[in-house]
Design a protein around this motif. Structure first.
Motif, PDB file in Angstrom:
ATOM      1  N   TYR A 183      24.050  44.078  55.231  1.00  0.00           N
ATOM      2  CA  TYR A 183      24.870  44.756  56.254  1.00  0.00           C
ATOM      3  C   TYR A 183      26.095  45.368  55.568  1.00  0.00           C
ATOM      4  N   PRO A 184      25.902  46.393  54.732  1.00  0.00           N
ATOM      5  CA  PRO A 184      27.027  46.933  53.955  1.00  0.00           C
ATOM      6  C   PRO A 184      28.193  47.364  54.862  1.00  0.00           C
ATOM      7  N   GLY A 185      29.359  46.835  54.560  1.00  0.00           N
ATOM      8  CA  GLY A 185      30.570  47.236  55.296  1.00  0.00           C
ATOM      9  C   GLY A 185      30.675  46.645  56.687  1.00  0.00           C
ATOM     10  N   PHE A 186      29.751  45.794  57.060  1.00  0.00           N
ATOM     11  CA  PHE A 186      29.853  45.187  58.386  1.00  0.00           C
ATOM     12  C   PHE A 186      29.280  43.773  58.325  1.00  0.00           C
ATOM     13  N   PHE A 187      28.610  43.323  59.364  1.00  0.00           N
ATOM     14  CA  PHE A 187      28.122  41.940  59.400  1.00  0.00           C
ATOM     15  C   PHE A 187      27.048  41.793  60.474  1.00  0.00           C
ATOM     16  N   ALA A 188      26.469  40.606  60.514  1.00  0.00           N
ATOM     17  CA  ALA A 188      25.554  40.266  61.609  1.00  0.00           C
ATOM     18  C   ALA A 188      26.287  39.267  62.501  1.00  0.00           C
ATOM     19  N   TRP A 189      25.879  39.166  63.773  1.00  0.00           N
ATOM     20  CA  TRP A 189      26.615  38.268  64.670  1.00  0.00           C
ATOM     21  C   TRP A 189      25.693  37.607  65.693  1.00  0.00           C
ATOM     22  N   ILE A 190      26.164  36.442  66.164  1.00  0.00           N
ATOM     23  CA  ILE A 190      25.536  35.789  67.321  1.00  0.00           C
ATOM     24  C   ILE A 190      26.658  35.545  68.327  1.00  0.00           C
ATOM     25  N   ILE A 191      26.520  36.119  69.494  1.00  0.00           N
ATOM     26  CA  ILE A 191      27.515  35.906  70.560  1.00  0.00           C
ATOM     27  C   ILE A 191      26.792  35.237  71.728  1.00  0.00           C
ATOM     28  N   GLY A 204      25.645  48.108  59.905  1.00  0.00           N
ATOM     29  CA  GLY A 204      25.965  48.343  58.494  1.00  0.00           C
ATOM     30  C   GLY A 204      25.781  49.797  58.139  1.00  0.00           C
ATOM     31  N   ARG A 205      26.429  50.183  57.023  1.00  0.00           N
ATOM     32  CA  ARG A 205      26.340  51.582  56.615  1.00  0.00           C
ATOM     33  C   ARG A 205      24.967  51.889  56.020  1.00  0.00           C
ATOM     34  N   GLY A 206      24.324  52.886  56.584  1.00  0.00           N
ATOM     35  CA  GLY A 206      23.056  53.374  56.031  1.00  0.00           C
ATOM     36  C   GLY A 206      21.874  52.441  56.215  1.00  0.00           C
ATOM     37  N   ILE A 207      21.999  51.410  57.069  1.00  0.00           N
ATOM     38  CA  ILE A 207      20.866  50.478  57.213  1.00  0.00           C
ATOM     39  C   ILE A 207      19.904  50.949  58.303  1.00  0.00           C
ATOM     40  N   ASN A 208      18.679  50.444  58.216  1.00  0.00           N
ATOM     41  CA  ASN A 208      17.757  50.579  59.339  1.00  0.00           C
ATOM     42  C   ASN A 208      17.996  49.326  60.195  1.00  0.00           C
ATOM     43  N   ALA A 209      18.691  49.514  61.321  1.00  0.00           N
ATOM     44  CA  ALA A 209      19.159  48.359  62.098  1.00  0.00           C
ATOM     45  C   ALA A 209      17.991  47.505  62.609  1.00  0.00           C
ATOM     46  N   ALA A 210      16.885  48.139  62.970  1.00  0.00           N
ATOM     47  CA  ALA A 210      15.735  47.378  63.486  1.00  0.00           C
ATOM     48  C   ALA A 210      15.167  46.484  62.377  1.00  0.00           C
ATOM     49  N   GLU A 211      15.055  47.044  61.153  1.00  0.00           N
ATOM     50  CA  GLU A 211      14.536  46.236  60.039  1.00  0.00           C
ATOM     51  C   GLU A 211      15.480  45.100  59.683  1.00  0.00           C
ATOM     52  N   ALA A 212      16.794  45.410  59.701  1.00  0.00           N
ATOM     53  CA  ALA A 212      17.781  44.369  59.375  1.00  0.00           C
ATOM     54  C   ALA A 212      17.711  43.231  60.408  1.00  0.00           C
ATOM     55  N   MET A 213      17.454  43.577  61.663  1.00  0.00           N
ATOM     56  CA  MET A 213      17.317  42.545  62.699  1.00  0.00           C
ATOM     57  C   MET A 213      16.077  41.693  62.429  1.00  0.00           C
ATOM     58  N   GLU A 214      14.964  42.353  62.108  1.00  0.00           N
ATOM     59  CA  GLU A 214      13.719  41.628  61.793  1.00  0.00           C
ATOM     60  C   GLU A 214      13.979  40.605  60.702  1.00  0.00           C
ATOM     61  N   GLU A 215      14.674  41.073  59.660  1.00  0.00           N
ATOM     62  CA  GLU A 215      14.976  40.247  58.496  1.00  0.00           C
ATOM     63  C   GLU A 215      15.839  39.054  58.910  1.00  0.00           C
TER      64      GLU A 215
END
Ligand SMILES: Cc1cc2nc3c(=O)[nH]c(=O)nc-3n(C[C@H](O)[C@H](O)[C@H](O)COP(=O)(O)OP(=O)(O)OC[C@H]3O[C@@H](n4cnc5c(N)ncnc54)[C@H](O)[C@@H]3O)c2cc1C
Length: 378
Positions: A183-191, A204-215
């Motif tokens: 998550y370059p320049g940002f983060f993941a969260w649980i609320i 994150g910068r330049g990420i595929n958000a759906a793939e990052a979520m899967e991961e």
């Protein structure tokens, strides 16, 4: 059709702005392109109760889900520390219900709200919408980040947020995960929004958000995804001019969300409130300087803090995972205690400085960005 003011965007900033304009007996129309106010909800719903009060909202029972009691922050290697956030009085709310509550306030003051009506362009005497021409004296742009995409893409990160039911979501406990590779320049969260349910997100910068979520979810035990949203977030701070002729720009459309976390219920909502007051004054006096007061008042309140948050962001963007791991290892119980006691959810750079200033750990960052780091400390 004529209104003194037309507001495009029926969300927190637009509705509060309309409420203030209507309160002063001016005619105001809010147009919202979606079919329902508050939907689709694209928000974690974290907000300070003091911020809500300043926005003029005492949340209904169905708006307020619960209070956040602690936040656990993780480094890429899993090292973590916990902040007790009871003193900060941060609530997790339903944005859908909050926006509805604000729409009700605006309506009670005399505003008109129309859904499924979208702003298309400015005209000589007002605006054009999908439903035709509307004349107005002032146009308020409250269209959120979608308004900024055409101006400047460089401050936009992609995010995904899923609503999830899972045993590993603990009521009252927010979790934040840093990892500059994922998550370059940002983060993941649980609320959490209650025991065993909540919002899980990544940006994150330049990420595929759906793939990052899967991961992110791959490593988790049993869960069910009941809703998925993908939305851009803006992290570059306020735009240069909030007022352009007879157009007034408010909320996320004016870059009024926090550069650190992109949270904007309070600061974007305040943009709506201050703009609404300035517009009301202008409609009485016809003096353009009354309109300009809006930008001055918002900047007096948030300008310095947002500048510092932007520097903090620059620091974060240049830290690698190893530096973050070392930084977390140096966080002592005294530091977390001090942050727990003194942190302010809305003006939080003081806490960031405390964390970055821990023993020896910031040397790498200081070398990388010494000038900016000094500005952050000043
Ligand atoms: C995943 C995610 C999580 C977040 N979590 C938090 C959080 O926990 N706490 C927090 O404080 N903030 C959070 N935020 C930020 C927060 O949601 C925004 O700062 C806030 O909603 C900004 O309000 P706004 O009224 O300026 O814009 P928005 O809420 O974006 O509203 C803009 C409105 O304009 C409408 N619109 C767009 N184009 C047109 C058009 N042409 N015509 C008419 N209407 C139009 C849209 O449909 C929308 O309703 C989060 C954001 C995201 C994306």
């Amino acid at each position: 059709m004529y209104f003194d003011v037309v507001v495009a965007g029926g969300s927190v900033a637009g509705l509060i702005c309309a409420r203030e304009i209507a309160r002063n007996k001016n005619s105001v129309l809010v147009i919202e392109e979606d079919y329902e106010i508050g939907t689709p909800e694209h928000c974690g719903g974290l907000v300070s109760t003091s911020g809500l009060e300043e926005l003029g909202v005492i949340p209904f029972r169905k708006t307020l889900d619960h209070m956040v009691e602690q936040a656990e922050i993780y480094a890429p290697d899993g090292t973590s520390f916990t902040i007790n956030s009871k003193k900060q009085r941060v609530a997790e709310i339903s944005r859908r219900e909050l926006d509805k509550q604000l729409a009700h306030q605006a309506q009670k003051n005399g505003a008109t709200i129309k859904v499924r009506t979208s702003f298309q362009e400015l005209t000589k005497d007002g605006i054009r919408t999908n439903e035709g021409q509307i004349e107005c004296k002032i146009f308020v742009d409250a269209r959120g980040v979608s308004s900024l995409i055409h101006r400047d893409r460089t401050g936009i990160l992609s995010s995904a947020q899923y609503e999830i039911y899972a045993d590993w979501i603990t009521k009252g406990k927010v979790e934040v995960f840093f990892d500059q590779k994922k998550y370059p320049g940002f983060f993941a969260w649980i609320i959490p929004s209650g025991e065993g349910k909540g919002k899980v997100g990544v940006a994150g910068r330049g990420i595929n958000a759906a793939e990052a979520m899967e991961e992110f979810l791959k490593k988790r035990e049993k869960y069910s995804i009941v809703r998925k949203i993908f939305a851009p977030i803006w992290i570059k701070g306020p735009i240069e001019k909030f007022v352009d002729g007879m157009t007034v720009i408010i909320g996320d459309a004016a870059g009024q969300a926090k550069p650190t976390t992109a949270g904007g219920i309070y600061s974007s909502g305040m943009g709506g409130l201050l703009a609404g007051q300035a517009i009301s004054k202008f409609l009485k006096t016809n003096n353009h300087s009354d309109l300009d007061e809006y930008q001055k008042r918002w900047t007096d309140k948030f300008g310095k803090e947002f500048e510092r948050q932007s520097f903090a962001r620059k620091v974060l963007e240049r830290l690698d995972n190893e530096t973050i791991n070392n930084l977390f290892k140096s966080v002592t119980p005294e530091i977390t205690k001090e942050i727990s006691e003194k942190d302010d959810f809305d003006f939080h750079t003081g806490s960031i400085v405390k964390l970055l200033g821990v023993k020896g750990s910031i040397k790498t960052a200081q070398t990388l960005i010494s000038g900016e780091f000094k500005k952050l400390l000043s």
